[in-house]
Structures are given as C-alpha cells and as structure tokens.
Design a protein around this motif. Structure first.
Motif, PDB file in Angstrom:
ATOM      1  N   PHE A 121       0.191  -4.819   1.064  1.00 51.78           N
ATOM      2  CA  PHE A 121       1.013  -4.553   0.217  1.00 51.78           C
ATOM      3  C   PHE A 121       2.361  -3.742   0.803  1.00 51.78           C
ATOM      4  O   PHE A 121       3.329  -3.216   0.348  1.00 51.78           O
ATOM      5  CB  PHE A 121       0.897  -3.373  -0.977  1.00 51.78           C
ATOM      6  N   GLN A 158      -0.791  -1.633  -6.266  1.00 51.77           N
ATOM      7  CA  GLN A 158      -1.310  -1.739  -5.664  1.00 51.77           C
ATOM      8  C   GLN A 158      -2.539  -0.949  -5.530  1.00 51.77           C
ATOM      9  O   GLN A 158      -3.867  -1.068  -4.958  1.00 51.77           O
ATOM     10  CB  GLN A 158       0.049  -0.920  -4.367  1.00 51.77           C
ATOM     11  N   ARG A 199       4.967  -2.501  -9.117  1.00 50.39           N
ATOM     12  CA  ARG A 199       4.737  -2.683  -7.451  1.00 50.39           C
ATOM     13  C   ARG A 199       3.128  -1.503  -7.266  1.00 50.39           C
ATOM     14  O   ARG A 199       2.119  -1.892  -6.705  1.00 50.39           O
ATOM     15  CB  ARG A 199       5.460  -2.750  -6.527  1.00 50.39           C
ATOM     16  N   GLU A 206       4.361 -11.136  -1.201  1.00 53.16           N
ATOM     17  CA  GLU A 206       4.062  -9.920  -1.768  1.00 53.16           C
ATOM     18  C   GLU A 206       4.139 -10.018  -3.416  1.00 53.16           C
ATOM     19  O   GLU A 206       3.571 -10.169  -3.718  1.00 53.16           O
ATOM     20  CB  GLU A 206       4.539  -8.931  -1.278  1.00 53.16           C
ATOM     21  N   ILE A 213       1.868 -10.122  -6.293  1.00 51.42           N
ATOM     22  CA  ILE A 213       2.123  -9.198  -7.897  1.00 51.42           C
ATOM     23  C   ILE A 213       2.637 -10.196  -9.321  1.00 51.42           C
ATOM     24  O   ILE A 213       2.037  -9.504 -10.241  1.00 51.42           O
ATOM     25  CB  ILE A 213       3.400  -8.623  -7.800  1.00 51.42           C
TER      26      ILE A 213
END
Length: 294
Positions: A31, A10, A6, A42, A46
C-alpha cells in the motif's frame, strides 16, 4: 473520494493483520507504491477488496437478520411458511450481483495483467537484469554492463527495468512489494518482469516462496539511483570489484548464506547455460530475452 477509500482499505488491512497474526508489520508495503506497476496493482487490490465487501457485508447482515428474525422462540411473530420454495426476485439478486462483480473484476484484472507484460512506460533503452535465485541468495547479472551482484540490485530511477528470472535451486518467487508484484523463478525457465522506481530510494525485496532452512535469509535491497549515479556505480565496480569466475559461481550455487557481493565481470554464458541444461523451455523459443541494452 478515492483517497478516502484507499485509506479505509489500508486501515482494514492493518486491522486484519493485527487480529490475525503478530508477525505482520504495521507498514504494509504493497500500500506504498513507488512505481507505475505497483500503482496499477494497488488499484486492483483495492478494487477487489471493495467488490468483495459488497458481497460479504450484506451476507453477514442478512445472516444476522435471519437468525434473529426466525429463531425458535415462544410467540415469535415471524411468518411460518412451510410450503415456500422459491423466489425469482431473490434468485436474481444472489446470482446476478456476484456474476456482475466477477465480470467487472475479471475484465480489469485481465486488462491490467496483459498491460504489465510490456514496459510500464514507452522507452527505447530499458535496462535488462538477469536474476537467479540460489540456495539461499539472489544473484543479479547486468548483460549490458557485464557486472554482477549478490543480494542487492542497483537500478536507475525513472527507467523501466526488465528482470529476466530463473533459478538454479528450488523454485522461488521474486518480489519487491513497493515496485510491483511477484514473479516465480523456475529451473529451465526464463520469466520476464517489468518494474520501475519513480524516485531514488532503497526498496526491500525478498523470496516469497519457501525454499528450505535458509529461506529467511533470501532478502535483498533494490537501490534506485539517478542515471548518472548508476553509471558511476558501474565504473566503480569495474575498477574495484573482483571478477566472478566459474569456480566462484559454482561456490555460490552451493547452499549457503552470504552477504552482499559485487563482481566486475562474470562468465557471459552462465545464465543461458544454466537454463538450457534444465530444458530451456523459453530460451529455445525466444533467445532474444537476454537482451543486452545498457
């Protein structure tokens, strides 16, 4: 492991923003999910980036390898096979992997999209808010409380909210990035969007569809507060705010830029009448969409 992936995604998104445009904020709100809907979305973002990377990175590396290995240079040791035409192994790889990726992405996208057509959590008392995009402002009506606001929205935290969306202006798109994805507002249509804030806070929202010279001013804040504070806010508006009359509403409909406004009451049929005069495609089929749960 998921936390590392994650954070990596980002940073890649921030790097892309920095390389592609100077107007991209360092704080990518999508995010920073603050509710169950935005967390699901989210996860989809991803997962999509990871699956696309599985294809894009090997293709770029393979392109570099082919150009470097088979370039036309003296004494190149690469084999020269002018009669070569096909390879079942390679065909299986570059067709099979994308098919699997599209199938996986399609399955989870459809699954989560249909799940988000219902409240993010099972409750018996969701809050309904009627949202109208105007030129160039947002109006919020609370049918259960009979109050209205312009350019800001008050909601109870930890309680699902059903936004019913329409437009009395050009089509626009309602978006609160930290709470969930965007939904279009269209004349003659009543679209549903479920959102929920986990914690009290102020969440930025704006119109995500260009609608003329005042588009940049179509911003609003969603104030998530405790249920007791929400009830006190409604009572305060009832005592102190002026009523919204039909003349006042017609003034809001005219293209203009205004600040935040509050109203202690409003003509109860303006939302329905506005949709029906534009055709009312959904309203004729489902008049209960206006629900009055408080």
């Amino acid at each position: 492991m998921y936390g590392f992936i994650r954070r990596s995604v980002q940073w890649m998104a921030l790097l892309f923003c920095g390389l592609s445009t100077t107007g991209c904020s360092s704080n990518v709100l999508v995010f920073h999910p603050a509710g169950p809907v935005s967390r699901i979305e989210e996860h989809l973002i991803i997962m999509s980036i990871i699956l696309v990377t599985i294809v894009v990175v090997p293709v770029i590396l393979l392109l570099w390898y082919i150009v470097r290995t088979f370039r036309d240079t003296p004494n190149n040791p690469a084999p020269y096979e002018p009669e070569w035409s096909e390879s079942r192994v390679l065909e299986s790889i570059w067709w099979g992997i994308p098919i699997i990726i599209v199938a996986v992405l399609g399955f989870f996208t459809v699954k989560d999209t249909f799940a988000l057509t219902r409240p993010p959590e099972k409750v018996t008392n969701p809050l309904t808010i009627l949202v109208t995009s105007l030129d160039w402002k947002w109006m919020f009506q609370y049918p259960g409380q009979q109050v209205a606001t312009v350019n800001y929205c008050e909601i109870p935290a930890s309680r699902p909210v059903q936004f019913v969306l329409t437009s009395n202006a050009p089509m626009n798109s309602f978006w609160v990035p930290e709470l969930g994805g965007q939904e279009y507002t269209m004349p003659g249509m009543a679209m549903r969007l479920w959102l929920q804030a986990d914690q009290p806070g102020i969440y930025y929202g704006h119109g995500a569809n260009f609608s003329g010279k005042g588009f940049a001013h179509m911003q609003f804040n969603v104030h998530a507060v405790k249920q007791t504070q929400f009830d006190a806010w409604v009572k305060h508006l009832k005592r102190t705010a002026p009523p919204l009359t039909m003349d006042g509403y017609h003034g809001l409909v005219r293209p203009s830029v205004v600040g935040q406004m509050s109203f202690s009451s409003y003509p109860p049929t303006i939302f329905r009448d506005m949709i029906m005069q534009e055709g009312g495609m959904y309203m004729k089929r489902d008049m209960t969409i206006l629900g009055t749960a408080d």
